[in-house]
Structures are given as C-alpha cells and as structure tokens.
Design a protein around this motif. Structure first.
Motif, PDB file in Angstrom:
ATOM      1  N   ARG A   8      59.266  60.147  37.097  1.00 21.65           N
ATOM      2  CA  ARG A   8      59.015  58.779  36.656  1.00 21.65           C
ATOM      3  C   ARG A   8      59.214  58.605  35.150  1.00 21.65           C
ATOM      4  NH1 ARG A   8      54.389  59.252  39.955  1.00 21.65           N
ATOM      5  NH2 ARG A   8      53.080  59.367  38.074  1.00 21.65           N
ATOM      6  N   ARG A   9      58.926  59.638  34.390  1.00 24.12           N
ATOM      7  CA  ARG A   9      58.889  59.512  32.930  1.00 24.12           C
ATOM      8  C   ARG A   9      60.162  60.000  32.226  1.00 24.12           C
ATOM      9  NH1 ARG A   9      52.854  60.923  30.705  1.00 24.12           N
ATOM     10  NH2 ARG A   9      51.665  59.700  32.230  1.00 24.12           N
ATOM     11  N   THR A  10      61.118  60.489  32.965  1.00 23.80           N
ATOM     12  CA  THR A  10      62.333  61.002  32.332  1.00 23.80           C
ATOM     13  C   THR A  10      63.564  60.344  32.936  1.00 23.80           C
ATOM     14  OG1 THR A  10      62.463  62.846  33.906  1.00 23.80           O
ATOM     15  CG2 THR A  10      61.320  63.264  31.815  1.00 23.80           C
ATOM     16  N   SER A  11      64.639  60.373  32.147  1.00 20.00           N
ATOM     17  CA  SER A  11      65.915  59.889  32.671  1.00 20.00           C
ATOM     18  C   SER A  11      66.438  60.897  33.680  1.00 20.00           C
ATOM     19  CB  SER A  11      66.921  59.727  31.530  1.00 20.00           C
ATOM     20  OG  SER A  11      67.241  61.001  30.983  1.00 20.00           O
ATOM     21  N   ASN A  12      67.393  60.466  34.480  1.00 18.98           N
ATOM     22  CA  ASN A  12      67.952  61.368  35.483  1.00 18.98           C
ATOM     23  C   ASN A  12      68.627  62.564  34.815  1.00 18.98           C
ATOM     24  OD1 ASN A  12      68.724  61.972  38.331  1.00 18.98           O
ATOM     25  ND2 ASN A  12      70.785  61.759  37.482  1.00 18.98           N
ATOM     26  N   GLN A  13      69.299  62.328  33.685  1.00 16.82           N
ATOM     27  CA  GLN A  13      69.968  63.423  32.985  1.00 16.82           C
ATOM     28  C   GLN A  13      68.957  64.453  32.475  1.00 16.82           C
ATOM     29  OE1 GLN A  13      72.379  62.179  29.682  1.00 16.82           O
ATOM     30  NE2 GLN A  13      73.055  64.239  29.183  1.00 16.82           N
ATOM     31  N   THR A  14      67.857  63.957  31.881  1.00 15.05           N
ATOM     32  CA  THR A  14      66.817  64.868  31.397  1.00 15.05           C
ATOM     33  C   THR A  14      66.178  65.628  32.546  1.00 15.05           C
ATOM     34  OG1 THR A  14      66.340  63.415  29.521  1.00 15.05           O
ATOM     35  CG2 THR A  14      64.643  65.012  30.123  1.00 15.05           C
ATOM     36  N   LEU A  15      65.939  64.930  33.642  1.00 11.15           N
ATOM     37  CA  LEU A  15      65.342  65.571  34.815  1.00 11.15           C
ATOM     38  C   LEU A  15      66.226  66.690  35.333  1.00 11.15           C
ATOM     39  CD1 LEU A  15      63.135  65.639  36.989  1.00 11.15           C
ATOM     40  CD2 LEU A  15      64.461  63.940  38.268  1.00 11.15           C
ATOM     41  N   PRO A  31      57.953  83.998  24.368  1.00  6.95           N
ATOM     42  CA  PRO A  31      59.329  83.568  24.657  1.00  6.95           C
ATOM     43  C   PRO A  31      59.937  84.295  25.847  1.00  6.95           C
ATOM     44  CG  PRO A  31      59.262  84.907  22.666  1.00  6.95           C
ATOM     45  CD  PRO A  31      57.843  84.647  23.047  1.00  6.95           C
ATOM     46  N   ASP A  32      59.202  85.270  26.396  1.00 10.62           N
ATOM     47  CA  ASP A  32      59.646  85.928  27.629  1.00 10.62           C
ATOM     48  C   ASP A  32      59.101  85.229  28.865  1.00 10.62           C
ATOM     49  OD1 ASP A  32      61.349  87.945  26.714  1.00 10.62           O
ATOM     50  OD2 ASP A  32      59.672  89.243  26.203  1.00 10.62           O
ATOM     51  N   CYS A  33      58.394  84.121  28.665  1.00 15.09           N
ATOM     52  CA  CYS A  33      57.966  83.292  29.803  1.00 15.09           C
ATOM     53  C   CYS A  33      59.160  82.490  30.324  1.00 15.09           C
ATOM     54  CB  CYS A  33      56.884  82.312  29.378  1.00 15.09           C
ATOM     55  SG  CYS A  33      55.307  83.048  28.959  1.00 15.09           S
ATOM     56  N   GLY A  34      59.042  82.048  31.545  1.00 18.22           N
ATOM     57  CA  GLY A  34      59.999  81.109  32.098  1.00 18.22           C
ATOM     58  C   GLY A  34      59.339  79.749  32.239  1.00 18.22           C
ATOM     59  N   LEU A  35      60.069  78.810  32.840  1.00 20.53           N
ATOM     60  CA  LEU A  35      59.541  77.465  33.062  1.00 20.53           C
ATOM     61  C   LEU A  35      59.510  77.162  34.553  1.00 20.53           C
ATOM     62  CD1 LEU A  35      61.516  75.540  30.297  1.00 20.53           C
ATOM     63  CD2 LEU A  35      59.112  76.233  30.206  1.00 20.53           C
ATOM     64  N   ALA A  36      58.529  76.389  34.964  1.00 21.67           N
ATOM     65  CA  ALA A  36      58.429  75.953  36.357  1.00 21.67           C
ATOM     66  C   ALA A  36      58.021  74.485  36.373  1.00 21.67           C
ATOM     67  CB  ALA A  36      57.397  76.792  37.113  1.00 21.67           C
ATOM     68  N   ILE A  37      58.443  73.768  37.401  1.00 19.57           N
ATOM     69  CA  ILE A  37      58.067  72.363  37.555  1.00 19.57           C
ATOM     70  C   ILE A  37      56.598  72.292  37.960  1.00 19.57           C
ATOM     71  CG2 ILE A  37      58.455  70.223  38.818  1.00 19.57           C
ATOM     72  CD1 ILE A  37      60.742  70.875  37.000  1.00 19.57           C
ATOM     73  N   GLY A  38      55.822  71.463  37.253  1.00 21.37           N
ATOM     74  CA  GLY A  38      54.430  71.240  37.604  1.00 21.37           C
ATOM     75  C   GLY A  38      54.297  69.978  38.437  1.00 21.37           C
ATOM     76  N   ASN A  39      54.074  68.868  37.782  1.00 22.21           N
ATOM     77  CA  ASN A  39      53.930  67.574  38.466  1.00 22.21           C
ATOM     78  C   ASN A  39      55.305  66.906  38.527  1.00 22.21           C
ATOM     79  OD1 ASN A  39      53.381  64.885  39.223  1.00 22.21           O
ATOM     80  ND2 ASN A  39      51.317  65.018  38.323  1.00 22.21           N
ATOM     81  N   TYR A  40      56.001  67.132  39.630  1.00 19.46           N
ATOM     82  CA  TYR A  40      57.382  66.648  39.740  1.00 19.46           C
ATOM     83  C   TYR A  40      57.453  65.125  39.749  1.00 19.46           C
ATOM     84  CZ  TYR A  40      62.061  65.740  41.501  1.00 19.46           C
ATOM     85  OH  TYR A  40      63.339  65.266  41.633  1.00 19.46           O
ATOM     86  N   GLU A  41      56.557  64.474  40.443  1.00 18.07           N
ATOM     87  CA  GLU A  41      56.607  63.015  40.543  1.00 18.07           C
ATOM     88  C   GLU A  41      56.413  62.357  39.178  1.00 18.07           C
ATOM     89  OE1 GLU A  41      57.505  60.934  42.944  1.00 18.07           O
ATOM     90  OE2 GLU A  41      58.101  62.784  43.978  1.00 18.07           O
ATOM     91  N   MET A  42      55.480  62.865  38.402  1.00 16.93           N
ATOM     92  CA  MET A  42      55.276  62.328  37.062  1.00 16.93           C
ATOM     93  C   MET A  42      56.496  62.590  36.188  1.00 16.93           C
ATOM     94  SD  MET A  42      52.339  63.240  34.218  1.00 16.93           S
ATOM     95  CE  MET A  42      51.000  62.910  35.380  1.00 16.93           C
ATOM     96  N   LEU A  43      57.060  63.773  36.324  1.00 19.95           N
ATOM     97  CA  LEU A  43      58.251  64.123  35.547  1.00 19.95           C
ATOM     98  C   LEU A  43      59.409  63.200  35.905  1.00 19.95           C
ATOM     99  CD1 LEU A  43      59.488  66.207  33.544  1.00 19.95           C
ATOM    100  CD2 LEU A  43      60.182  67.548  35.553  1.00 19.95           C
TER     101      LEU A  43
END
Length: 282
Positions: free
Chosen positions: A201-208, A187-199
């Motif tokens: 395409r597959r998510t709403s603008n609000q989720t993105l 839980p001390d990890c952070g998050l980073a964007i991996g495949n932005y284009e896939m993300l």
C-alpha cells in the motif's frame, strides 16, 4: 567503552604482535551471545588472524567465509569468477586461497588482483571484529579475547597485502555504519518481507518489486550492495523506514556449501603445509 575504544583496543593488539614480529595464528573470540538477534547460528563468534613476522596476511572467520571470498572474486577478478560460477562441478578446493596463490606463483593470475581480493575480505572481517567487540562490551563490559599460537608459517603460500589499507577501510566502514544508526545490525544479515500488505500500500510498484528482489533470504546486505552497486551503508539506510515499521525485517542468511565453510581452514595449517612445500619443490 565507545566505538573508538573498541577500535584502539584491536589496533593496540595488532601493534603489539607487530613489534614482537609474531608468526602464527591469533584466535579472536567473543563470548556466547555476542551477536545480533538475526545471527542465531549457535556458534561463538571467532576469527583467526594469520601473522607473518608481525604482519597480518589473512583473517579467517567462521561465518560466511566462502560467500565473502566469492563476493570479492567477483569484484576484482570478474573473468575468473565467471569461470568458477559457470562450472557447477568445480569443487571449492580448485579456487580457494591456496589454489589461487599457486596460480599467482605460476604467473597465471595477477598478484595485485589476488591481493585486492584478500584485502577486501580482511577488511570485512576486521569490521565484524569491531562490531562484535562493541556488542559484547555493551552486553557484558568485557573485551574480546586474543589467543596467539606460534606456528611456522614462513613456507605457506601467503600473498602479501597492504594491511594498513584494509584496517583503515574497516575503521571507516564501521564508523559510517555506526553513525547511520546501524550498529545493532550486521551487514551479513539478509532481508525478508514483514508486513506485505502495508508494504504494498505504501510503495510504488517499482519500489515493491525492487524490495521483493532483495528480500529473498539468499543474499546478505553485503551481497546486495555489490548487486546494486551501492555502498552497503547507503543501501541499508534506504531500507530503514520500512524496517522501522516492520514492513521489512532482517533475517539470517544460510552459509554457502556448508561442508566447504572455510576458504582457508585454520585447523588444516599443518596438513596443508607439507603438500604445498612439495608443490614448490616440484
């Protein structure tokens, strides 16, 4: 050894020190490599458990101790936290453990509030000990090492905490984290964007936009849980579908104020003890 074995192992050690009424510092160490792939800090995982007559009163880690301290100050002492963060010139020594314990003694800060801050940080450190202990056993079938060092801490400015409550919280959080399929991730990890284009395409603008706000590599999952007012296990589980497909990845998060990495330096016990005793006399 399953998770329960790791839990009972730490519990038995603490019980033994309690029966001995041990006073001093217990160094808990893992082997090199006993960490997740997103935590390549180059440091061997270590914790310092402070025991006063057999009661654990503080746990100090080498990772994110200042970040952890600030996070719990924001939860339990929000007014004080705002005062701290609004002062960019305020050194960490002005609001570390010893300074706030002195405010309690002078009745300028509620002992209950500071006790809650300390309990929260201790619970997180105990969780981390359980997790790294499991990682190490899975990797090498070896337990963590415990090295007690008797020291005269009775005059130190400890604020007494409900250790049993902190330990119960750590166990419950670890079991919930494991059952959610997150045992391999800290839980001390952070998050980073991996495949932005896939993300995209597959998510709403609000989720993105929400994911982009999370994945800036400046906040840990624990930090984000406080920001979004969600349990860290639920927040992280909600990200798993994106992580599985590499749209989001876990990442290492930098430590706050590298040269002030300790809220309560174990190496400085002897150095700080005398000034504090003088302060009490004054």
């Amino acid at each position: 050894m399953l998770s329960q074995g790791i839990v009972s192992g730490l519990d038995n050690k603490i019980r033994a020190y309690r029966e001995q009424q041990f006073t001093g510092v217990i160094k808990v160490s893992a082997q090199d490599g006993a960490q997740s792939s997103t935590q390549n800090s180059g440091q061997t995982p270590q914790w310092f458990l402070y025991s006063l007559l057999g009661r654990i009163v503080w746990v100090q880690s080498r990772r994110h101790s200042l970040r952890r301290w600030k996070r719990h100050l924001s939860i339990y002492t929000p007014t004080l936290y705002k005062q701290i963060t609004q002062r960019s010139d305020l050194p960490v020594e002005a609001w570390n453990y010893m300074s706030l314990a002195r405010l309690v003694k002078l009745k300028k800060l509620s002992e209950n509030k500071l006790s809650n801050v300390i309990e929260g940080t201790v619970a997180e450190d105990l969780f981390d000990i359980l997790q790294v202990g499991q990682w190490q056993y899975d990797r090498s079938r070896q337990p963590l090492s415990y090295e007690p060092s008797a020291q005269a801490l009775t005059s130190f400015p400890f604020v007494m905490i409900n250790y049993e409550r902190a330990w119960r919280e750590a166990k419950e959080q670890w079991h919930a984290w494991s059952r959610a399929g997150l045992a391999a991730y800290s839980p001390d990890c952070g998050l980073a964007i991996g495949n932005y284009e896939m993300l995209r395409r597959r998510t709403s603008n609000q989720t993105l936009q929400t994911i982009k706000a999370c994945a800036h590599q400046r906040s840990t999952l624990r930090d984000l849980a406080i920001k979004f007012r969600q349990p860290v296990v639920l927040l992280t589980k909600s990200m798993l579908p994106y992580i599985v497909e590499d749209m989001i990845t876990f990442s290492e998060v930098h430590r706050l104020f590298e040269r002030f990495s300790y809220v309560f330096p174990p190496e400085l016990v002897a150095i700080h003890l005398r000034p504090w005793q003088r302060c009490l006399h004054e």
